[in-house]
Motif scaffolding. Structure first.
Motif, PDB file in Angstrom:
ATOM      1  N   ILE A  55       0.826  -1.208   0.000  1.00  0.00           N
ATOM      2  CA  ILE A  55       0.000   0.000   0.000  1.00  0.00           C
ATOM      3  C   ILE A  55       0.861   1.259   0.000  1.00  0.00           C
ATOM      4  O   ILE A  55       0.564   2.228  -0.712  1.00  0.00           O
ATOM      5  N   TYR A  99       0.136   2.753  -3.496  1.00  0.00           N
ATOM      6  CA  TYR A  99      -1.128   3.468  -3.347  1.00  0.00           C
ATOM      7  C   TYR A  99      -1.009   4.779  -2.577  1.00  0.00           C
ATOM      8  O   TYR A  99      -2.028   5.357  -2.203  1.00  0.00           O
ATOM      9  N   VAL A 130      -5.163   5.551   0.176  1.00  0.00           N
ATOM     10  CA  VAL A 130      -6.318   4.679  -0.059  1.00  0.00           C
ATOM     11  C   VAL A 130      -7.589   5.305   0.495  1.00  0.00           C
ATOM     12  O   VAL A 130      -8.610   5.400  -0.204  1.00  0.00           O
ATOM     13  N   VAL A 162      -8.130  -3.740  -1.772  1.00  0.00           N
ATOM     14  CA  VAL A 162      -6.717  -3.370  -1.878  1.00  0.00           C
ATOM     15  C   VAL A 162      -5.886  -4.131  -0.857  1.00  0.00           C
ATOM     16  O   VAL A 162      -4.801  -4.658  -1.183  1.00  0.00           O
ATOM     17  N   GLU A 189      -5.228  -7.779  -1.941  1.00  0.00           N
ATOM     18  CA  GLU A 189      -4.888  -8.081  -3.324  1.00  0.00           C
ATOM     19  C   GLU A 189      -3.659  -8.983  -3.419  1.00  0.00           C
ATOM     20  O   GLU A 189      -3.443  -9.635  -4.455  1.00  0.00           O
TER      21      GLU A 189
END
Length: 252
Positions: free
Chosen positions: A108, A112, A118, A139, A142
């Protein structure tokens, strides 16, 4: 309104710095760096079920085992670093789950823009925390994961109350100058939040007529949050302290 006055009085009493030490929110209060606050808050909220003293102790242990540098640990974690987490356990959350959480957070923060990317980025697009919670679950998982680990993040799509995720968001978003909630995320308004519904707040809410639904699921979260919005539309979850403490300290 009698109920509102009662909750406002309890909020005034319990929403203060003295609340911090005995609560999991004491963990992110250890840090000043944004990413350290986010990660430690997320991990502390993740294991926030069971006996409160045990939650607080184990949440502090989590960041201690990350060399008291959560972001650095997540960003640079090697196989050897992950191996060092062997033996951690909080109820059903164990070292296997802990390692996955570190790897997912690493993904993340690499791909991201971190947890704020996020959640805040998701809210900027949808303007709906329900959509954000759904997308975050996707997310977070994943990477290849096991069913036992997926149980530690609630799925709003399955109707879960998402108590720990809502608590994490409350910590990150609310800012009222009282020193408890951290309020480091500015792109999500407090008005968009939902109550972190647990046994105590649910029981109190039912006794006060704020919640009629018997199940503590997402529909109950929406119902009680809507009731609280009638008291303060701009900051409905400020009453979390009041509802929770009324339950544990037998205020009713």
């Amino acid at each position: 309104m009698v109920v509102k006055d009662f909750l406002d009085e309890l909020n005034e009493r319990y929403n203060c710095a003295a609340f911090i030490e005995d609560d999991p929110i004491s963990v992110p209060h250890r840090y000043t760096r944004r990413q350290d606050v986010e990660i430690s808050a997320f991990l502390a909220s993740t294991i926030a079920w069971g006996q409160r003293k045990t939650i607080v102790r184990n949440a502090h242990r989590m960041v201690d085992w990350m060399d008291d540098a959560p972001f650095q640990f997540v960003r640079n974690a090697t196989e050897a670093d992950l191996k060092a987490l062997d033996g951690f356990v909080h109820r059903t959350f164990n070292d296997f789950d802990f390692r996955y959480f570190i790897l997912s957070l690493q993904n993340i923060y690499k791909n991201y823009g971190g947890l704020s990317g996020v959640f805040e980025g998701g809210y900027a697009q949808s303007k709906d925390i329900r959509v954000v919670l759904s997308e975050f679950y996707k997310v977070f998982f994943e990477l290849a994961s096991q069913p036992r680990t997926r149980r530690h993040i609630s799925s709003i799509d399955k109707g879960a109350a998402c108590k720990r995720l809502n608590m994490f968001l409350k910590w990150m978003v609310r800012r009222d100058g009282r020193g408890v909630d951290l309020g480091i995320w500015r792109e999500i308004p407090p008005s968009a939040l939902y109550l972190p519904l647990d046994v105590h707040s649910g029981n109190t809410g039912r006794e006060l007529g704020l919640l009629k639904r018997k199940q503590s699921d997402w529909r109950a979260v929406e119902e009680i949050t809507e009731s609280l919005r009638k008291f303060d539309a701009e900051d409905p979850v400020k009453y979390d302290f009041a509802l929770f403490c009324a339950g544990i300290y037998k205020e009713l």
